[in-house]
Structure formats: C-alpha cells, structure tokens
Scaffold this motif. Structure first.
Motif, PDB file in Angstrom:
ATOM      1  N   ALA A   1       0.840  -1.194   0.000  1.00 54.09           N
ATOM      2  CA  ALA A   1       0.000   0.000   0.000  1.00 54.09           C
ATOM      3  C   ALA A   1       0.877   1.246   0.000  1.00 54.09           C
ATOM      4  N   LEU A   2       0.357   2.313  -0.583  1.00 56.55           N
ATOM      5  CA  LEU A   2       1.099   3.565  -0.668  1.00 56.55           C
ATOM      6  C   LEU A   2       1.142   4.277   0.690  1.00 56.55           C
ATOM      7  N   PRO A   3       2.131   5.149   0.901  1.00 54.77           N
ATOM      8  CA  PRO A   3       2.164   5.936   2.141  1.00 54.77           C
ATOM      9  C   PRO A   3       0.999   6.910   2.193  1.00 54.77           C
ATOM     10  N   ASP A   4       0.529   7.156   3.399  1.00 53.18           N
ATOM     11  CA  ASP A   4      -0.548   8.122   3.612  1.00 53.18           C
ATOM     12  C   ASP A   4       0.102   9.466   3.935  1.00 53.18           C
ATOM     13  N   THR A   5       0.220  10.320   2.931  1.00 48.34           N
ATOM     14  CA  THR A   5       0.932  11.584   3.110  1.00 48.34           C
ATOM     15  C   THR A   5       0.101  12.631   3.837  1.00 48.34           C
ATOM     16  N   SER A   6      -1.126  12.295   4.214  1.00 43.73           N
ATOM     17  CA  SER A   6      -1.960  13.243   4.951  1.00 43.73           C
ATOM     18  C   SER A   6      -1.657  13.230   6.445  1.00 43.73           C
ATOM     19  N   ARG A   7      -0.761  12.326   6.890  1.00 45.54           N
ATOM     20  CA  ARG A   7      -0.511  12.170   8.321  1.00 45.54           C
ATOM     21  C   ARG A   7       0.984  12.244   8.610  1.00 45.54           C
TER      22      ARG A   7
ATOM     23  N   LEU B   1       6.108  19.850   3.652  1.00 43.17           N
ATOM     24  CA  LEU B   1       5.027  20.364   2.817  1.00 43.17           C
ATOM     25  C   LEU B   1       5.260  21.816   2.415  1.00 43.17           C
ATOM     26  N   TRP B   2       5.895  22.572   3.279  1.00 41.52           N
ATOM     27  CA  TRP B   2       6.122  24.002   3.056  1.00 41.52           C
ATOM     28  C   TRP B   2       7.315  24.258   2.144  1.00 41.52           C
ATOM     29  N   ALA B   3       8.312  23.410   2.220  1.00 41.28           N
ATOM     30  CA  ALA B   3       9.562  23.635   1.488  1.00 41.28           C
ATOM     31  C   ALA B   3       9.414  23.285   0.005  1.00 41.28           C
TER      32      ALA B   3
END
Length: 515
Positions: A109-115, A488-490
């Motif tokens: 499964a893919l990584p959950d980038t929302s966490r 996320l900001w960079a």
C-alpha cells in the motif's frame, strides 16, 4: 498526445543536438483520467527525457499509479517504451514499472501523506527478527526462527497498552497542530473502547488481505541474465535478519494459513515481517510552535521539573505549576532580573527562569537572501533549533537533533556541516545511515526526508523523541509532525503519486546552518 514539436503520440522523439540529458523535454498536458502506469520497484526513476542517463526529476515507489501517455516516446534503452507521466517526466515500462494495473492489489500500500507517519512503524523486538521474501514455508520458518515456539508463547502473554502517536494529533491544512492528541476509536490500533494495544496496532481496516506477490519476480516479467537466461529473484533476495531495535515501515498486514494464521506486515519494498516480532513505534506527538501570527520570541523548556514564577516587589516566587520538558512557550520579549537571576515573561502572564529555557529570538541581522517571499530555514546548532522564514517573517519554530559533536569538523566527526544549502531532493521516506543512531540498529523508510548534501539531510524521526539534544551524525532530525510541516512548506513541491522529487538546482528552499 503530441509533444511541443507537434509529433504524433507514438512517434520517436528526435532529441535536439543542442539539448542535453539535463534539459527537460516538454510535452502536452496529460488528462487526469488517462491510462495508468504502476511502479514495481522502490526508486523507479522519473527522468527529464525519454532516454537512459537523463536528469532525474523524481522517483516512484511500489504501488504508485500515475497517469501516463497512451503511447511511448521511443524505446531506446527501454524495450517496454518510455511513457510521459503527470505532471512531467518519463518512466521506462520494464522491470521498474508496468502498464498492467491489475497488479495493484498485490503490491504494498502507498504511504498516507496526509498524516505525520505515512506508514505504521515497528521496531524489531528481538535480535535476528526475519524479513522474508514471500510467505515462508515451515522449513524456512524453522531455519530463520529456531526459537519460534518460545517466542510466540512470550508474545501471547503480553498485550501492553500504548499511548499517543504522532498521528493522533489533529492538524490544520498547513500541517500545524490544532490541539492535543486524541485517541479515537478505529485510529491506528485503537479499539472501540478507546484503548490502543500492541496486539491491535498492526491490525488494519482491511487486515486480512491476500498475501502480496514479491514485486517484479512474481509478476512474470522477464529479467534476463548475461546469458539470456531468466534470473531467479526469489533466490537472490534471501531472508534478511534484522538487528534488535531496527525500524521498519508496515503498509498493511495479512494472515498466512501456511504459518498457522500468523500475521505478517508488508514493508514498502514487499518484504514480510512477522508482526509478533515488532514493537509499535508510535512517533512522538511533540511538535514546535506556529509563529506565523504572533512572531518571535518563543522559548522551549529544556530541563525537567521547571516551575512557573510570579514576580513582585523585587521578589520571585515559584508557583505550584510545572512545565514539562520541551514545552513551547510564546514570550512577550520582556525580561527582569531578580537577585541576579534573569526571568523571561510568557504571554500567558507567568515568568520563567532564562536558565531553564532555549529561546528563539527575532534575529537582528538576517542573511542577504532573506527578502520578499523567499522561503528559508534558520538552523542553530548551539541552541538545537530550527526556524522557518518567508523573507523576514518567521513562520514556525521548533527543536532539532543535529550531529552529536555539534561544532567540530564534520569531515572527521559526527557534526552537522555549517553553511547555506539548497534542498536537493525531497523523499516521502528514505533509509537512514546507521551512523545517525550510533550504528546500534537500522532505520528504514524514515519519513519526510529533505536532502541538503550527499551525506546530510533533514529527517523525520519515528524511532525516538530526543529533539533538543545533539545526538545524531550529520542529519538534522525532527519529530514527525514538524518534519511533515516543513516538508510540505519547502520547495520543490512533490507531485501527486511521486515518492521523491529532485530540485533543478535553483528551486530548492534554502537552509542556513549556523553555530
């Protein structure tokens, strides 16, 4: 689909003689609902041009499904053809990627980038914990785990209750904490009673999925050897023995009937680790301070048993209230000295002794590049702090863990190099040099990695919470919440579905590392 030179979609692209493999080949935008290409291997490269040796734009991980062109852009050096993908770049359909989307159910499964933690993580509870390549037979189990019966008996007697995880902290759209951690039913390993246990941590919503097929070898893709014969990747990829304490990412789990219903976790690369050999690695819920609205100064408590104080009539009185170590405290900027002791005023009205704090102040002199909306990071090795800026405006402040030798020569010691760097690449996860943990165990798939130099990066740390202390090798470690916030900001921005993105040398966020 057409390239910018109006060639038909299936045509071989004639590369300009003036162009180089570093120059990106522009193609028309692909529709979001187009056909898909599926990555099979970790590090499947996305290249700037449809040719081997072209500049790398990014990477895909097994299970990634990205929109592709309907026809390849040539086949030079790639028998399956070079396909354009969204939003840019080319991928070779071969041993690293396939057009067969039916394999998705059989891949990690893919990584959950929302966490903050994109996977659930575990650490090997025993020396030699096995990471199998494929579901092991009884004979393989006996060879790899001669102590299996005794081990399972010990594990069954233990069902420890676990605390808060980095993923329990509510976050806003920027990745900034909006409150304390909350253990909600159906969270990672949390039952309907609101308790998180070791036994439940590696149970997923779809826990008993089918066993995965090992990527590449089991998909019937022909990998030729030097003599043209098929290479047996199952034989080449033997069972790996993990060192005690080693960290692994788990994408999902399943039970294997051939092993009497034993549960196995699937790593991002497709290896299988018995979950009874793992301890949950929850990731620290600690995080820094959002200073976008209120600015600096702020402080972090760096000692244990620190009291708040009241000041009046030249006298300092300790209050009953105590602050935990690493507590973030917004300050007014006012200070007073009582009996030779300096006190800093908190915005909440109490006072704290300066000797108990690490204070992040607004710098009076900023680097020349701190102008306009330029995004950059200010890292202090002495204070073990990181502050994110947009131009001259501070955005976020937190604690770090840098190289343990702090200000010594990074060429010969465990010190983080000083200077100004650009973010060269960003990786949702990447393995960590064992020297970052004093070579005491191995760390795979550390989250939110931003590479600054060949042997130096900003890294999310799921295996500990030791920020505020210089204890690494060359990297700058952050807790998972902070690492994701900065990631996320960079710049550069990570395209959807990609696992890594590389800077073109000019777009990466600047990182200023100073004493």
């Amino acid at each position: 689909m057409a390239v910018c030179g109006c060639k038909p979609a299936g045509a071989v692209v004639e590369l300009s003689k003036e162009g180089s493999s570093d120059d990106a080949l522009e193609v028309a935008a692909l529709p979001a609902d187009g056909p898909k290409l599926v990555a099979l291997r970790a590090g499947t490269p996305v290249l700037a041009r449809p040719q081997a040796g072209a500049r790398k734009l990014g990477e895909l991980y097994p299970g990634a499904s990205v929109v592709r062109s309907s026809e390849p852009y040539g086949r030079a050096g790639c028998s399956g053809g070079w396909y354009a993908i969204r939003p840019r770049g080319f991928v070779c359909a071969g041993d690293g990627a396939t057009l067969n989307t039916d394999v998705l159910a059989l891949l990690p499964a893919l990584p959950d980038t929302s966490r903050p933690l994109p996977y659930r993580y575990g650490r090997a509870r025993t020396q030699g914990a096995p990471a199998y390549f494929g579901v092991p037979s009884r004979e393989e189990l006996q060879r790899a785990e001669p102590d299996l019966d005794r081990h399972l008996e010990r594990v069954q007697r233990s069902d420890a209750q676990l605390g808060a995880s980095a993923n329990d902290v509510p976050l806003d759209a920027r990745g900034v904490s909006s409150g304390p951690p909350v253990l909600l039913p159906r969270g990672d390993g949390i039952g309907e009673d609101g308790r998180r246990t070791e036994a439940g941590y590696f149970l997923f919503p779809i826990a008993d999925a089918i066993a995965p097929l090992p990527p590449v070898a089991a998909l019937g893709i022909d990998i030729g050897g030097k003599d043209g014969a098929r290479v047996d990747l199952r034989a080449a990829l033997k069972t790996v023995a993990l060192r005690k304490g080693s960290g692994v990412a788990i994408t999902r789990t399943f039970t294997a009937g051939a092993t009497d219903g034993r549960r196995f976790g699937v790593t991002p690369e497709g290896r299988l680790v018995p979950t009874d050999r793992l301890q949950a690695a929850l990731g620290s819920p600690w995080h820094g301070l959002d200073v976008e609205k209120h600015g600096l100064p702020v402080a972090f408590v760096h000692r244990h048993d620190v009291h708040t104080w009241s000041l009046g009539r030249g006298k300092a009185t300790a209050n009953d209230e105590e602050l935990e170590r690493r507590t973030g405290v917004p300050l007014t900027g006012r200070f007073r000295t009582v009996d030779g002791v300096r006190f800093e005023e908190a915005r909440d009205g109490f006072w704290l002794r300066a000797q108990d704090l690490v204070v992040v102040v607004r710098r009076t002199k900023l680097p020349d590049f701190a102008k306009g909306a330029q995004r950059w990071l200010d890292v202090s090795l002495v204070n073990q702090t990181l502050t994110a800026y947009e131009g001259q405006k501070p955005i976020y402040a937190t604690l770090i863990s840098s190289g343990r030798d702090q200000l010594r020569d990074p060429e010969s010691t465990a010190s983080t190099a000083r200077g100004t760097f650009r973010v060269r690449s960003k990786h949702v996860t990447r393995n960590v040099d064992p020297r970052e943990v004093a070579d005491s165990f191995d760390v795979t798939d550390a989250p939110w990695v931003m590479a600054l130099a060949p042997d130096q990066a900003i890294t999310g740390m799921y295996w500990g919470a030791g920020v505020g202390e210089a204890q690494g090798f060359h990297d700058i470690a952050l807790t998972p919440i902070d690492a994701r916030r900065i990631f996320l900001w960079a710049e550069p921005e990570l395209p959807e579905g990609w696992h890594a993105v590389y800077s073109n040398g000019e777009e990466g966020t600047l990182v200023h590392v100073r004493p």
